[in-house]
Scaffold this active site. Structure first.
Site, PDB file in Angstrom:
ATOM      1  N   ASP A 287       0.749  -1.103   0.073  1.00 57.55           N
ATOM      2  CA  ASP A 287       0.110  -0.036   0.001  1.00 57.55           C
ATOM      3  C   ASP A 287       0.887   1.118  -0.004  1.00 57.55           C
ATOM      4  O   ASP A 287       2.131   1.197   0.120  1.00 57.55           O
ATOM      5  CB  ASP A 287      -0.954   0.131   1.197  1.00 57.55           C
TER       6      ASP A 287
HETATM    7  C1  BGC Z   1      -5.131   3.209   0.084  1.00 58.48           C
HETATM    8  C2  BGC Z   1      -5.206   2.203  -0.874  1.00 58.48           C
HETATM    9  C3  BGC Z   1      -5.064   2.824  -2.177  1.00 58.48           C
HETATM   10  C4  BGC Z   1      -3.686   3.488  -2.361  1.00 58.48           C
HETATM   11  C5  BGC Z   1      -3.516   4.292  -3.787  1.00 58.48           C
HETATM   12  C6  BGC Z   1      -3.876   4.006   0.021  1.00 58.48           C
HETATM   13  O1  BGC Z   1      -3.868   5.228   0.855  1.00 58.48           O
HETATM   14  O2  BGC Z   1      -5.004   2.527   1.456  1.00 58.48           O
HETATM   15  O3  BGC Z   1      -6.529   1.619  -0.851  1.00 58.48           O
HETATM   16  O4  BGC Z   1      -5.117   1.595  -3.319  1.00 58.48           O
HETATM   17  O5  BGC Z   1      -3.629   4.359  -1.539  1.00 58.48           O
HETATM   18  O6  BGC Z   1      -4.246   5.208  -3.841  1.00 58.48           O
END
Ligand code: BGC
Length: 751
Positions: A287
């Site tokens: 993530d």
């Molecule tokens: C989130 C993810 C997301 C990623 C990319 C993160 O802050 O937890 O779910 O896919 O950002 O935007």
């Protein structure tokens, strides 16, 4: 519809068809057989320098000026970007990679396309409320068609986190509390995004967040979880395993640490379970900076150490920590990590690029992309999905409304005309200009008959008096109040400790009810709010998890009965936030609640020292406001003659349960039939009920139908005391019902 309208509509549909067909022309003839793909992977890998390999493992956030990245792309230092959706810029990124980098490896372009791209569907919690995987698959396909046309070939969806605490803002992004429902929705979305055949409209799915993220302590986002291996395996992992089996190409590790181990460095979950047990050879991405956050967790001292830990766990791509790109080369040279581990990661990345046909077709036709966005067929599907996602929670018979008897309609409430907020969380690309709000839809339907007085401009507004709106209410035949929470109140990092309607919304409803005019409430929200105190102030209540672009027309159709509500709650509705977490599929205590005394029932003078010795809250009892799987219709359904084909089944058998379902009301309707099972005695205690099957059954008014459902006994397997997954022979109970709290149990044995 008059003829001119029909003609315009047909022209639009034709244009859409041509655009889809021209899209399919971009389709690579074939991505090749699995061995061919592996040979291609090895061929490319063998030509790569260590630096080029590490470059593939680096994902950065784009946006802004292409020239910022041109040099890094040229040098092969970036394998993937996220957050660029402009097809012209994406083409330019691809051109630099393909034409100006040494090996010409195309870029993987990712985006959070969570519940639609431009055409926004209901938030995933609303999608789950449809209990309609086929429709959800169709929505995901539409999202892929729109997004891929602009060059986005990877979505960070579906989110498969089980969420049993509505304080957690990200409950909006998943399918709610239930493992079975979550798994079915996850598979559907994977199929929809990726498509039946690999072609230029295929968008790689990314199942997330692996794993346990939804169990954040106290519902506070990013928080620690303490899930045992058995809970993980029985409750949290099955949706991921199902989605892997459905062919998900990629997976994202989560932010949380579980029992002290951050997911991005978790060898047990990523390497042992995902890679080895399930044989997942897809791409694992972190993530956003979750590799770097292992330093904050106190799991690694610096970026170099967490980069090594993530690689050792089996993580292929680093989203925004710059840990791999900055340290892997040095780690290889010092012998701290082996190049073979890097090779494996790069194979997983290249394989996805090959599967998507990016080597053959790195570019998109920016002009052809435009007519696909918000295409009429897409809007139609979004409306239908929104209609199926709305749950009717109360109705004293006032709904559906009669157009004749409601000549003057007062529309009020802060969500009545909130084009941005009805889209919900993670709707980056849906433009509010395309949203049709309830106010717009009702005005269009009843020209000149709608009076609009918002009462409150936004949900958190506090107000003492509601003179204008109550005066208008007195002159109206019906009051349609739209309350709830704006998009920003749910989603990532948007947890809440109080789940009542915010601001003076409850006071507004009380004032409206005080006029004596019929009040019909629609709640639009990202989670199940605690609305018990508002129920007496409405004659009927529809619950719409943020319903997306076409929320307005969908709600107008439901209110006026063009469509009969069929949605069911994908999550338990609490009476008060202090009950969280409360979910239907809990284990039984040694002292189950038995209707004992509540505080309000005892005399203060009685000098009582004990009120009961069972598991409940003295002030709120033990039950929720609405159970999981609950929802009303404008008709009624009766279940009868539930019968099993046998009394005993072998562990490899199939339980066949049949029953009669009758539409006992005066309207055609659709019932979501649910089958729950309980394993009465196990090597470990088992949940009081678990959903094992659901299906939508449509019946005309008065129609009766014999329905047969098959439950493979293998679906009753679980991880017991010895840590292996099996069906434990013994006694079981089964319910067929319209929600998780109804129905009579029938018994059977597994031998
Ligand atoms: C989130 C993810 C997301 C990623 C990319 C993160 O802050 O937890 O779910 O896919 O950002 O935007």
């Amino acid at each position: 519809m008059n003829d001119i309208m029909k003609y315009i509509r047909n022209l639009c549909l034709l244009a859409l068809l041509c655009a889809v067909l021209s899209c399919q022309e971009r389709k690579p003839s074939s991505v090749g057989s699995a061995p061919e793909i592996e040979r291609r992977v090895e061929r490319i890998l063998s030509q790569m320098t260590l630096a080029e390999k590490i470059g593939q493992m680096n994902q950065v956030s784009a946006g802004g000026d292409v020239s910022n990245y041109a040099d890094a792309l040229r040098k092969g230092q970036i394998g993937s970007i996220l957050n660029e959706v402009d097809p012209v810029k994406i083409n330019e990124f691809q051109r630099i990679c393909v034409e100006e980098s040494r090996l010409g490896i195309p870029l993987l372009v990712g985006r959070d396309v969570i519940h639609g791209f431009h055409t926004v569907f209901p938030i995933p919690l609303g999608l789950a409320a449809t209990f309609d995987p086929a429709l959800v698959e169709k929505g995901a396909r539409i999202a892929a068609v729109e997004a891929s046309a602009q060059g986005v070939r990877w979505t960070f969806s579906p989110m498969l986190d089980i969420a049993r605490d509505p304080r957690w803002g990200r409950i909006a992004e998943g399918s709610g509390e239930d493992t079975w429902l979550d798994a079915r929705m996850g598979e559907a979305m994977v199929r929809g995004y990726q498509g039946a055949d690999w072609d230029a409209t295929s968008m790689a799915a990314c199942i997330k967040h692996f794993v346990g993220y939804g169990a954040a302590e106290g519902g506070r986002d990013y928080n620690s979880t303490f899930l045992t291996e058995r809970q993980l395996r029985n409750v949290y992992l099955p949706p991921f395993e199902a989605a892997v089996k459905a062919g998900a190409l990629t997976l994202m590790t989560s932010f949380n640490d579980n029992d002290g181990v951050p997911s991005t460095g978790n060898v047990f979950t990523v390497k042992d379970i995902l890679r080895e047990e399930w044989g997942f050879d897809g791409l694992v991405v972190t993530d956003w900076n979750s590799m770097g956050e292992m330093i904050s967790h106190g799991f690694g001292a610096d970026r170099k150490e967490v980069a090594r830990l993530a690689l050792e766990a089996g993580v292929d791509m680093d989203m925004m920590t710059y840990g791999y790109i900055s340290h892997l080369e040095e780690l290889v040279r010092s012998g701290a990590v082996r190049e073979t581990a890097i090779n494996q990661a790069v194979r997983n990345i290249l394989r996805v690029k090959i599967m998507l046909g990016l080597f053959e077709n790195p570019y998109v036709d920016a002009e052809a992309a435009a007519p696909l966005q918000y295409a009429p067929a897409h809007l139609e599907a979004a409306q239908r999905t929104a209609e199926e996602s709305v749950v009717l929670l109360k109705n004293d018979g006032i709904l559906p409304l009669s157009a004749d008897k409601t000549r003057t309609i007062l529309v009020t409430g802060p969500m009545a005309d909130a084009p941005h907020d009805q889209l919900g969380t993670w709707a980056f690309d849906g433009q509010k200009e395309h949203s049709v709000t309830p106010l717009q839809a009702l005005r269009e339907r009843f020209p000149g008959r709608v009076v609009y007085v918002p009462g409150l401009q936004y949900t958190r507004e506090h107000k003492e008096r509601f003179d204008e709106v109550t005066a208008a209410a007195r002159r109206a035949d019906v009051i349609l109040a739209f309350v709830g929470e704006e998009a920003i109140l749910s989603g990532e990092a948007h947890s809440l400790a109080d789940l009542n309607l915010k601001g003076s919304q409850s006071e507004l409803l009380a004032c409206l009810a005080g006029t004596g005019k019929p009040v019909v409430v629609t709640v639009m929200a990202g989670r199940p709010l605690t609305i018990e105190r508002d129920l007496p102030n409405c004659r009927a209540l529809l619950y719409a998890f943020h319903p997306g672009t076409m929320g307005g027309p969908a709600l107008a159709s439901l209110l006026y009965g063009d469509v009969n509500p069929s949605g069911k709650t994908p999550v338990t509705f609490l009476r008060t936030v202090g009950q969280a977490p409360l979910y239907y599929s809990h284990n039984m205590t040694g002292r189950p609640y038995n209707g004992e005394t509540l505080l309000e029932d005892i005399e203060p003078e009685a000098g009582q020292t004990s009120l009961g010795n069972t598991s409940y809250y003295l002030d709120y009892g033990a039950y929720p406001l609405f159970p999981f799987g609950y929802g009303l219709s404008y008709t009624t359904f009766a279940y009868s003659d539930i019968a099993l084909d046998r009394d005993e089944y072998p562990v490899d058998g199939t339980v066949r349960v049949s029953f009669t379902l009758e539409n006992t009301g005066g309207r055609d309707g659709t019932e979501i039939v649910q089958v729950y099972v309980r394993d009465l005695v196990g090597s470990v205690t088992r949940p009081v009920k678990e959903l094992k099957h659901f299906e939508r059954v449509s019946l005309q008014a008065g129609e009766r139908r014999r329905v047969e459902v098959e439950i493979p006994v293998a679906d009753l397997a679980f991880y017991g005391l010895d840590g292996t997954k099996k069906v434990e022979p013994g006694d079981f109970q089964l319910w067929v019902a319209g929600d998780s709290a109804s129905g009579e149990a029938v018994g059977f044995k597994v031998k």
